[in-house]
Design an enzyme around this catalytic site. Structure first.
Site, short mmCIF file in Angstrom:
data_model
loop_
_atom_site.label_atom_id
_atom_site.label_comp_id
_atom_site.label_asym_id
_atom_site.label_seq_id
_atom_site.Cartn_x
_atom_site.Cartn_y
_atom_site.Cartn_z
N ASP A 52 43.01 44.71 44.03
CA ASP A 52 42.32 43.91 43.49
C ASP A 52 42.25 43.33 42.23
O ASP A 52 42.46 44.95 40.86
CB ASP A 52 41.10 45.28 43.63
N ASP A 54 39.48 37.31 44.85
CA ASP A 54 40.16 38.33 43.59
C ASP A 54 40.98 39.63 44.28
O ASP A 54 41.89 40.56 43.44
CB ASP A 54 39.66 38.77 42.65
N GLU A 55 40.63 39.39 45.77
CA GLU A 55 41.11 41.46 46.39
C GLU A 55 41.35 40.77 47.64
O GLU A 55 40.70 40.19 48.70
CB GLU A 55 39.90 42.42 46.28
#
Length: 403
Positions: A17, A108-109
Site C-alpha cells: 500500500d 495504490d494498493e
DNA sequence: TCTGGGGTCCTAGGACCC
DNA sequence: TCTGGGGTCCTAGGACCC
C-alpha cells in the site's frame, strides 16, 4: 513423498500500500515540498494529505477550507492524475516482477501471493523488504507492506505498519495481534457498523470474538454477522485473485444547490453519457444495464435502472436510455431538487460477441446484410466468424442465416 | 464535516421459468 | 384453482472502500 524446504503455514500474503500516494508523488516531483505538509485538493475536498499534514489532523475526504484552517502553512496543490497513473503503472510492474499472483485493489494498493516462491526468492519478509526497496529506488515512493496468512490480516498489518513500514503477523500470533485493535480496523466496518457495535458495548476485535456469532448476526444481519465473526477469529478464506475485471463504469457530477432547469440536467447527462461511451469502447466492453443516480437537496439518494434488450457500447443507444430514465425521474427532481446526477453502466461483458439488431420485417434479408456489414465494418471482416439470428417475439420464426 | 468521484459487494422482493 | 421445490433475472437500496 513431496519434501519442501518451505516452512509449513508460512504467512505468505503481502498487502502493499503506497503511503499518501498522491501527496508522495507531488513531494517526489517537487523537492521543495519534501518535509512540508502537502494537501492534494480537488473539487473542494482533500484527496490526499502528506504525513506532515496528517500529523496536524488533516484527513481525506475533509473539506478543503477546514483542512487549511487546521494546517495554514500547508501547500495545497492541484491533482495531476496522469502523473499518478504513470507512477501506479511503474509500481505495479514491480509487483508483477515479484510474483505473477497480483490482485490490484485500487490505484495504490494490491495483494501479492508470495507462497511457493520460497526457494526462488526467499521468505515473504525478504520478498516484502526487497519490494519496498525497489519501489523506493526505482519509482521514488514510500510503500508499506503487511504480511500475514490471510488477505484481510495482511491489509490490517499494512495499515498498522504505516508509514513506510513492513509488518508481519507470524503464524500463530494472529489473535494476539488482532484482538486489542478497535473494531474500526476491520475491513468492512464503516461508520454505521461501528456505531451499532459501540452502542452494543463492543469496542475491540476481541470483544467481537468473545461475544460470538449469533449475537453479531442479530445485531448486523446474518451475512454481515458471520463475516465479521470470521474476521475477528482471523479466518478469511479469500485467495489472491489474478485478472479480475471491472464490473461497472460510472461517472457523476455534483451540481450544487442552485435551482436548475431540465435543460441543465439534460446537458449534464449528455456529457456523462458521452464520456462513459468513450471509456466503454476504449475498454472494449459492452454494457446492458444503466443506473441513474440522483441526490436531492436533503442529501437523500435514489437510483433508477434499466436493463437493455441487448448489450451495447453505442453512445446513441446509451443516450436514449439515459433520457428515458431522466424523464421518468423528473417529477421527483422537480419535487426535491437535485444536487448530484450520475450514471453507472453495469452488466459489463466483453464486446467480442456484440449483437446488432434491426426491426424484422419484409426487408429482413436486406437488413441482415446491413447488420453483418456493420459488424464487419466495426471489427474487420476477419473478426466476424459467426452470426446468429435471434427472434424476439414468440411465433416469429427466425430463419437461419445462410453460411 | 453542509459533503468529490471512482468503485465493490450484499440483501430483498417480485416476475417468471421448469 | 390450489399446492411444492429449485432456479434466474431485474430493480432498488444500502454499507463500505480508496
Amino acid at each position: 513423498v513431496f519434501v519442501s524446504d518451505e516452512p509449513r503455514e508460512l504467512a505468505s500474503i503481502l498487502h502493499a500500500d503506497l503511503d499518501s500516494f498522491y501527496a508522495s508523488v507531488e513531494q517526489r516531483d517537487h523537492p521543495e515540498l519534501r518535509g512540508r505538509p502537502v494537501i492534494v485538493g480537488g473539487g473542494g475536498v482533500v484527496l490526499a494529505a502528506s504525513y506532515e499534514a496528517k500529523a496536524r489532523g488533516v484527513r481525506t475526504p475533509m473539506n478543503g477550507r477546514e483542512a487549511v484552517a487546521l494546517c495554514p502553512e500547508a501547500v495545497v496543490v492541484k491533482p495531476r492524475f496522469d502523473a499518478y497513473v504513470d507512477a501506479s503503472r511503474a509500481v505495479f510492474d514491480i509487483f508483477r516482477d515479484t510474483t505473477p499472483l497480483v490482485e490490484g485493489i485500487s490505484i495504490d494498493e494490491a495483494f501479492l501471493d508470495a507462497g511457493g516462491l520460497y526457494r526462488v526468492s526467499g521468505s515473504p519478509r525478504e520478498i516484502g523488504a526487497r519490494l519496498r526497496e525497489r519501489v523506493r529506488v526505482e519509482v521514488g515512493l514510500p510503500i508499506t507492506v503487511g504480511i500475514a496468512r490471510t488477505k484481510f490480516l495482511a491489509k490490517v498489518a499494512s495499515a498498522v505498519g504505516k508509514p513506510d513500514g513492513l509488518l508481519e503477523v507470524p503464524p500463530g500470533t494472529e489473535l494476539d495481534f488482532l484482538h486489542p485493535l478497535p473494531v474500526e480496523r476491520l475491513w468492512g466496518v464503516g461508520a454505521v457498523t461501528s456505531r451499532k457495535l459501540r452502542d452494543a458495548g463492543l469496542f475491540t476485535v476481541g470483544d467481537l470474538a468473545s461475544v460470538g456469532e449469533p449475537l453479531l448476526a442479530s445485531l448486523l444481519g446474518r451475512g454481515a454477522g458471520a463475516h465479521l465473526y470470521a474476521l475477528s477469529m482471523a479466518r478469511d478464506p479469500r485467495r489472491v485473485e489474478v485478472g479480475r475485471r471491472r464490473r461497472s463504469i460510472g461517472s457523476q457530477r455534483a451540481m450544487g444547490r442552485r435551482p436548475k432547469t431540465q435543460e441543465d440536467l439534460e446537458a449534464s447527462v449528455v456529457g456523462i453519457v458521452d464520456r462513459l461511451g468513450k471509456r466503454l469502447r476504449k475498454a472494449e466492453r459492452v454494457c446492458r444495464t444503466m443506473i441513474l443516480r440522483l441526490r436531492f437537496d436533503d442529501f437523500t439518494r435514489v437510483t433508477r435502472s434499466r436493463t437493455l434488450y441487448e448489450p451495447t457500447d453505442g453512445t446513441q443507444v446509451l443516450m436514449t436510455a439515459a433520457r428515458q430514465l431522466l424523464d421518468d425521474a423528473m417529477p421527483m427532481i422537480r419535487d426535491k431538487g437535485c444536487t448530484l446526477i450520475g450514471l453507472s453502466l453495469t452488466n459489463l461483458d466483453s464486446n467480442d460477441s456484440l449483437q446488432l439488431a434491426l426491426p424484422f420485417d419484409e426487408h429482413h434479408q436486406e437488413k441482415l446484410d446491413i447488420t453483418i456489414d456493420g459488424l464487419r465494418d466495426r471489427f474487420g471482416a476477419g473478426a466476424v466468424t459467426r452470426a446468429v439470428l435471434i427472434g424476439r417475439d414468440p411465433g416469429m420464426a427466425a430463419p437461419m442465416l445462410p453460411d
